[in-house]
Structures are given as C-alpha cells and as structure tokens.
Design a protein around this motif. Structure first.
Motif, PDB file in Angstrom:
ATOM      1  N   ASP A   1       0.763  -1.029   0.090  1.00 30.33           N
ATOM      2  CA  ASP A   1      -0.099  -0.131   0.173  1.00 30.33           C
ATOM      3  C   ASP A   1       0.851   1.238   0.228  1.00 30.33           C
ATOM      4  O   ASP A   1       1.190   1.753   0.994  1.00 30.33           O
ATOM      5  CB  ASP A   1      -0.915  -0.102   1.339  1.00 30.33           C
ATOM      6  N   PHE A   2       1.313   1.527  -1.189  1.00 32.24           N
ATOM      7  CA  PHE A   2       2.319   2.801  -1.288  1.00 32.24           C
ATOM      8  C   PHE A   2       1.806   4.048  -0.983  1.00 32.24           C
ATOM      9  O   PHE A   2       2.664   5.050  -0.507  1.00 32.24           O
ATOM     10  CB  PHE A   2       2.861   2.703  -2.700  1.00 32.24           C
ATOM     11  N   ASP A   3       0.480   4.347  -1.115  1.00 32.76           N
ATOM     12  CA  ASP A   3      -0.193   5.408  -0.614  1.00 32.76           C
ATOM     13  C   ASP A   3      -0.795   5.724   0.639  1.00 32.76           C
ATOM     14  O   ASP A   3      -1.618   6.670   0.880  1.00 32.76           O
ATOM     15  CB  ASP A   3      -0.798   5.914  -1.965  1.00 32.76           C
ATOM     16  N   GLY A   4      -1.030   4.344   1.595  1.00 33.46           N
ATOM     17  CA  GLY A   4      -1.547   4.838   2.531  1.00 33.46           C
ATOM     18  C   GLY A   4      -2.897   4.657   2.736  1.00 33.46           C
ATOM     19  O   GLY A   4      -3.616   5.294   3.748  1.00 33.46           O
ATOM     20  N   ASP A   5      -3.928   4.267   1.695  1.00 33.48           N
ATOM     21  CA  ASP A   5      -5.311   4.528   1.591  1.00 33.48           C
ATOM     22  C   ASP A   5      -6.051   3.318   1.963  1.00 33.48           C
ATOM     23  O   ASP A   5      -7.282   3.107   2.059  1.00 33.48           O
ATOM     24  CB  ASP A   5      -5.826   4.845   0.119  1.00 33.48           C
ATOM     25  N   GLY A   6      -5.257   2.119   2.492  1.00 38.09           N
ATOM     26  CA  GLY A   6      -5.653   0.940   3.053  1.00 38.09           C
ATOM     27  C   GLY A   6      -6.047  -0.078   1.939  1.00 38.09           C
ATOM     28  O   GLY A   6      -6.765  -1.074   2.352  1.00 38.09           O
ATOM     29  N   ARG A   7      -5.529   0.038   0.755  1.00 38.72           N
ATOM     30  CA  ARG A   7      -5.827  -0.716  -0.252  1.00 38.72           C
ATOM     31  C   ARG A   7      -4.349  -1.447  -0.847  1.00 38.72           C
ATOM     32  O   ARG A   7      -3.616  -0.303  -1.072  1.00 38.72           O
ATOM     33  CB  ARG A   7      -6.883  -0.259  -1.422  1.00 38.72           C
ATOM     34  N   SER A   8      -4.293  -2.479  -1.231  1.00 39.58           N
ATOM     35  CA  SER A   8      -3.062  -2.815  -2.081  1.00 39.58           C
ATOM     36  C   SER A   8      -3.132  -2.044  -3.328  1.00 39.58           C
ATOM     37  O   SER A   8      -4.266  -2.053  -3.887  1.00 39.58           O
ATOM     38  CB  SER A   8      -3.191  -4.375  -2.131  1.00 39.58           C
ATOM     39  N   ASP A   9      -1.877  -1.743  -3.758  1.00 38.28           N
ATOM     40  CA  ASP A   9      -1.548  -1.187  -5.068  1.00 38.28           C
ATOM     41  C   ASP A   9      -1.207  -2.255  -6.445  1.00 38.28           C
ATOM     42  O   ASP A   9      -0.384  -3.036  -5.809  1.00 38.28           O
ATOM     43  CB  ASP A   9      -0.800  -0.042  -5.034  1.00 38.28           C
ATOM     44  N   VAL A  10      -1.406  -1.924  -7.100  1.00 34.81           N
ATOM     45  CA  VAL A  10      -0.842  -2.739  -8.627  1.00 34.81           C
ATOM     46  C   VAL A  10       0.469  -2.166  -8.898  1.00 34.81           C
ATOM     47  O   VAL A  10       0.780  -1.095  -8.963  1.00 34.81           O
ATOM     48  CB  VAL A  10      -1.972  -2.652  -9.764  1.00 34.81           C
ATOM     49  N   ALA A  11       1.456  -3.167  -9.096  1.00 38.15           N
ATOM     50  CA  ALA A  11       2.981  -2.794  -9.232  1.00 38.15           C
ATOM     51  C   ALA A  11       3.829  -3.687 -10.058  1.00 38.15           C
ATOM     52  O   ALA A  11       3.332  -4.691  -9.594  1.00 38.15           O
ATOM     53  CB  ALA A  11       3.471  -2.037  -8.183  1.00 38.15           C
TER      54      ALA A  11
ATOM     55  N   THR B   1       0.318 -10.766 -21.135  1.00 35.43           N
ATOM     56  CA  THR B   1      -0.727  -9.716 -21.366  1.00 35.43           C
ATOM     57  C   THR B   1      -0.468  -8.540 -20.338  1.00 35.43           C
ATOM     58  O   THR B   1      -0.895  -7.296 -20.867  1.00 35.43           O
ATOM     59  CB  THR B   1      -1.895 -10.049 -21.466  1.00 35.43           C
ATOM     60  N   GLY B   2       0.239  -8.688 -19.460  1.00 38.83           N
ATOM     61  CA  GLY B   2       0.056  -7.745 -18.452  1.00 38.83           C
ATOM     62  C   GLY B   2      -1.041  -7.271 -17.743  1.00 38.83           C
ATOM     63  O   GLY B   2      -1.391  -5.936 -17.128  1.00 38.83           O
ATOM     64  N   VAL B   3      -1.865  -8.365 -17.863  1.00 39.20           N
ATOM     65  CA  VAL B   3      -3.399  -8.117 -17.199  1.00 39.20           C
ATOM     66  C   VAL B   3      -3.549  -8.494 -15.703  1.00 39.20           C
ATOM     67  O   VAL B   3      -3.020  -9.821 -15.317  1.00 39.20           O
ATOM     68  CB  VAL B   3      -4.589  -8.695 -17.991  1.00 39.20           C
ATOM     69  N   TRP B   4      -3.959  -7.773 -14.785  1.00 38.50           N
ATOM     70  CA  TRP B   4      -4.258  -8.309 -13.301  1.00 38.50           C
ATOM     71  C   TRP B   4      -5.615  -8.666 -13.415  1.00 38.50           C
ATOM     72  O   TRP B   4      -6.563  -7.863 -13.580  1.00 38.50           O
ATOM     73  CB  TRP B   4      -3.748  -7.215 -12.460  1.00 38.50           C
TER      74      TRP B   4
ATOM     75  N   TRP C   1      -1.568  -3.527 -16.544  1.00 39.98           N
ATOM     76  CA  TRP C   1      -0.257  -2.622 -15.830  1.00 39.98           C
ATOM     77  C   TRP C   1       0.794  -3.698 -15.676  1.00 39.98           C
ATOM     78  O   TRP C   1       1.121  -4.476 -15.134  1.00 39.98           O
ATOM     79  CB  TRP C   1      -0.763  -2.251 -14.562  1.00 39.98           C
ATOM     80  N   GLY C   2       1.835  -3.520 -16.949  1.00 43.46           N
ATOM     81  CA  GLY C   2       2.893  -4.487 -17.143  1.00 43.46           C
ATOM     82  C   GLY C   2       2.990  -5.034 -18.303  1.00 43.46           C
ATOM     83  O   GLY C   2       1.970  -4.887 -19.227  1.00 43.46           O
ATOM     84  N   GLY C   3       3.945  -6.005 -18.591  1.00 48.14           N
ATOM     85  CA  GLY C   3       3.961  -6.668 -19.864  1.00 48.14           C
ATOM     86  C   GLY C   3       4.971  -7.844 -19.679  1.00 48.14           C
ATOM     87  O   GLY C   3       5.262  -8.400 -18.663  1.00 48.14           O
ATOM     88  N   ALA C   4       5.176  -8.579 -20.871  1.00 56.50           N
ATOM     89  CA  ALA C   4       5.973  -9.765 -20.836  1.00 56.50           C
ATOM     90  C   ALA C   4       7.368  -9.516 -20.097  1.00 56.50           C
ATOM     91  O   ALA C   4       7.970  -8.365 -20.580  1.00 56.50           O
ATOM     92  CB  ALA C   4       6.066 -10.265 -22.342  1.00 56.50           C
ATOM     93  N   GLY C   5       7.690 -10.383 -19.130  1.00 57.74           N
ATOM     94  CA  GLY C   5       9.005 -10.334 -18.530  1.00 57.74           C
ATOM     95  C   GLY C   5       8.736  -9.492 -17.184  1.00 57.74           C
ATOM     96  O   GLY C   5       9.799  -9.384 -16.348  1.00 57.74           O
ATOM     97  N   ASP C   6       7.858  -8.774 -17.045  1.00 60.13           N
ATOM     98  CA  ASP C   6       7.562  -7.844 -15.796  1.00 60.13           C
ATOM     99  C   ASP C   6       7.154  -9.128 -14.355  1.00 60.13           C
ATOM    100  O   ASP C   6       6.681  -9.921 -14.670  1.00 60.13           O
ATOM    101  CB  ASP C   6       6.436  -6.913 -15.922  1.00 60.13           C
ATOM    102  N   ILE C   7       7.821  -8.384 -13.380  1.00 58.40           N
ATOM    103  CA  ILE C   7       7.422  -9.263 -12.279  1.00 58.40           C
ATOM    104  C   ILE C   7       6.518  -8.473 -11.462  1.00 58.40           C
ATOM    105  O   ILE C   7       6.945  -7.127 -10.959  1.00 58.40           O
ATOM    106  CB  ILE C   7       8.924  -9.311 -11.429  1.00 58.40           C
TER     107      ILE C   7
END
Length: 477
Positions: free
Chosen positions: A208-218, A448-451, A466-472
C-alpha cells in the motif's frame, strides 16, 4: 506502459527513484471491518441506509444454543441509550440483524428487538429461523428461508429499534458485521477481535504505497531495472536505478502505514530502502547470494524487519528494528519455501516454511514459540499466504498453476475451500485491493500484463492492464 503522471525523487546514493506520497497519519484503534459489505446487501423492513451508519462498537463474541438462541457481546451494550417505542411500557436498547444469502444475493433485516436485561434472542437458527425470523412477505426473498448446518450467516447490532422502521430511533450507530458458520445442534461459540490497528482514515496493507488501506498494482521490469506503481488513491509513478538481478522487497520499514520502495541485491547482500516518512534513502548490508528476502515484523514494533532465509542451511537471519540487533534461527532445509505470516494473530511475523516435496507446512507461532505442521498442497503448488477470512490471522493456502485452483484453509473455521481463478503461467498476487480487511484472490498474467482480481467485499472480478511480458509483480515477500 504509460502512467498518468510520473514524478521521481532520486535518493542520495543514486540507487532508487520513488514517488513520496504525503505525511504519515497517526496510529489509532478502530473496530474490525465488516465481514460482509452492507452496501451490496438488500435491506427489508428496516432502515435502508444502515450501511452508512457509523461503526462505533465491535462484536467480540457470539453464542448460540437451544432453546435460548443467540447472544452477543459488544461494548456499546453498556452505553447505548434506551428507546421506548409507541405503546411500549419499557425501553429497547438495540436490534439484532441477520444477513443471509439466498440464490447468491445477500439480504438483511433488523429482526430481534433487545432490551438491556434480555440475555438472548430466544429463537435458535436451525429450529426457528424460518418460522420466527422470516415468516412472512415483509422479508422479501428471505421469507421461509431455513439455514442449514455449515451455512455462512452474518450478524450485527444497531442502536434502538430497527424492526419495521425506516430511520434511526436512537443514536445512529451500529456494530461491525461478523460472519459465523451455523453450528450443529444450534450450539456454538464464536470470538472476534475487538480492534484493528489503523492509521487515522487509512489501513495497514501489504504493498500500500499511498496509505489508503488498499493494495496497489505494481510491477518491476528487470530488463531496465525499472518499477511501475499504480497507487489506488493517486497517480502512477516510476521507480528506477535497479539491476536486472535485484529483488523488490516492498514493506513498511518506518512504521508510517505506507509501503516503502526497496530492493535487495543478492550479489552484494545490499538492501536499498526509501522510507516514505523522510524521503531519504539508506542502505544496509545483510545477506548473501542465494539468500531469499523474508521481511516481516518479527518483534511486533509496527516496523518491517530486514531478514533473509538461507535455503542451503535453513537459517533465518533477522535484524530486529526495535533493537537493531541480529538474531538467527534454523528452521527449514534445501528446497523449502519460506512462507512468513502472522498465523497466531499476535501482531508478530511467524517463521514458517512450505516443503513442496511433501506439501507440508512447518510453522513456529511467535506467541508460544512452539512449532506445528500441517499438510496442505502438493509438489508444484505455489504457497499464497493471506488473511482471507479477515480474522487477523494468516491462512494456509496454495495456488495450483496447472488448474488455476486456489486451496485455502480459513483459520477462523479451519474449513478448506477451493476457488478456480487463473490459468497456467499466471502469477498469484494476493492483496487487499478493496480495503475490506480481507485478502483478495488475484493473478497477474505476464503474457498480457493483465491483473485479474476478485474483490472479497463483493465477489466481483475486475481487471487492470499494468505491465508486460517479462515484468515481475511487486509484492511483499
């Protein structure tokens, strides 16, 4: 990948770039989150706006037995005022609500009117719910519904009278919603935590990088040493300066309720961390090539501790943030996978490993310093530890890539459940994306970079690209 806005801050040592998001809120104690999202529940014969009533008390215990029915323990039972309905010669203090599921939809109503010296509802679930709770058309699709053993039901209480009225008759307050499994013979006891630790208006959530109580996509892109973060409450950001072999290790190292950007460099055993509270980065050398980072709050001080697991020896090397001293534990062997979590709900991270060859979990509870084992999973399964039932304890769970199945043991009931979500090649990305205090089932598809995320609050799926092939995917480790 594109971002709506990119802002970068370079650390003094040039290792990390990150977006620093606001100041840290103060610690507070609040009631646990609702086990069922009332905004998605249909209300009959009671105030329609009950979901918006402030939650000012927590149910800590529910007891049910024949012939007395259900009784509830909650702090406001000593403080909520009496309300005298028209024609009554005495006062009501609160109303018991039930939340039931009929044909896949949740429904609720304030059924039982309670006065201070009334000990229980007097209507057990298995023998009386259909005939004494939902006996006519005032309760819509609930009419005549009869729960069965093991059925999930929600309960909460509200101040004053909520039966057959459209608005609050006393103070406009309610408890949190708790969830129980209907016990056999109408006899059982259920306990729940009184508080959850929060940041004023914000939760404490993994990634939760912004502290709003929700997990963020990264995600982290090894080919360029760049990370991309999509905070749920603000604009996107880019972090750079890493190497292809670096391992993202996001966690809350400064205890401000926000996840800090951090990387572990196995080749040198170097940790590079940028606390959100100061915006000033620092490095720490702890670990070596081949070590697996296993951050967590092992001393219970509210801050993540730097830690690694050495598979070759089964040794855990932990730097306790409260004292800045290092400790070593031996737990595990070559081939084991570390699966840290808070399995006993004491606020401290527990040392634990999963042995794929046998599907066995070996866990040391920090509250008792005793170990226990559990067999759950098989070779090839991916452990996906998380608090899926919202009871404050980590649940044992695995994801089976070959079938896309999730096998979860809820710690509250110790009952196993199976969900199908994902496919071969997908990466599980457990997090609390809707901020309801429970982990959501989710996968990232690298091709596909899809969550793909199933929100536990609504059981509705959503997708993000959010993301693409090879991303972690960037996750707490």
């Amino acid at each position: 990948m594109s971002t709506r806005s990119t802002t970068t801050f370079r650390t003094a040592f040039g290792v990390l770039l990150a977006l620093v998001l606001g100041s840290a809120p103060a610690l507070a104690q609040g009631p646990p989150a609702d086990a069922i999202d009332l905004s998605q529940v249909a209300v009959y014969n009671s105030p329609q706006d009950i979901a918006s009533w402030p939650v000012t008390t927590a149910i800590t215990r529910v007891d049910t037995q024949r012939p007395d029915g259900l009784s509830f323990t909650f702090s406001a039972r000593n403080t909520w005022p009496d309300y005298v309905p028209p024609g009554w010669d005495g006062g009501l203090q609160y109303t018991v609500w039930a939340v039931v599921q009929v044909n896949g939809q949740w429904y609720t109503s304030g059924f039982i009117q309670m006065w201070k010296d009334r000990a229980s509802t007097g209507a057990p679930l298995l023998t009386d719910f259909a005939r004494n709770w939902v006996y006519d058309s005032r309760w819509g699709p609930m009419m005549g519904h009869q729960p069965v053993v093991g059925e999930q039901m929600g309960f909460f209480v509200s101040s004053g009278n909520a039966r057959g009225v459209t608005t609050a008759t006393s103070v406009r307050e309610r408890s949190n919603v708790v969830l129980i499994s209907v016990p056999s013979n109408d006899t059982g006891s259920f306990t729940f935590p009184e508080h959850r630790t929060v940041k004023l208006g914000r939760g404490r959530v993994s990634t939760d990088f912004d502290g709003d109580g929700r997990s963020d996509v990264a995600v982290y892109r090894p080919s360029t040493g760049t990370g991309y973060i999509l905070p749920s409450a603000s604009v996107g950001s880019v972090i750079g300066g890493g190497l292809s072999t670096d391992v993202p290790v996001p966690d809350d190292y400064d205890g401000d309720g926000k996840t800090d950007v951090a990387i572990f460099r196995p080749s040198t055993g170097t940790w590079s961390i940028l606390p959100t509270s100061t915006g000033i980065g620092f490095t720490y050398t702890w670990g070596a090539a081949g070590d697996v980072p296993v951050t967590g709050d092992y001393d219970g001080d509210g801050k993540a501790d730097i830690a690694v697991f050495r598979p070759s020896t089964g040794a855990w090397y932990i730097v306790l943030s409260g004292t800045r001293t290092g400790v070593v534990y031996t737990w595990g062997a070559a081939g084991d996978i570390p699966v840290v979590g808070d399995y006993d709900g004491d606020g401290k991270t527990d040392i634990a490993i999963f042995r794929p060859s046998t599907g066995t979990w070996y866990i040391i509870n920090s509250s008792t310093r005793t170990g226990f084992t559990y067999v759950w999973g098989a070779n090839g399964d991916v452990p996906v530890v998380g608090d899926y039932d919202g009871d404050g304890k980590s649940d044992i769970a695995v994801f089976r890539p070959s079938t896309g199945e999730w096998y979860i043991i809820n710690s509250r009931s110790m009952v196993g459940t199976v969900y199908t979500w994902g496919a071969a090649g997908d990466v599980p990305v457990v997090g609390d994306y809707d901020g309801d205090g429970r982990n959501d089932i989710a996968v990232f598809r690298p091709s596909t970079g899809v969550w793909y995320i199933v929100q536990s609050r609504t059981a509705i799926g959503m997708t993000f690209t959010w993301g693409g092939a090879g991303d972690i995917p960037i996750l707490k480790r």
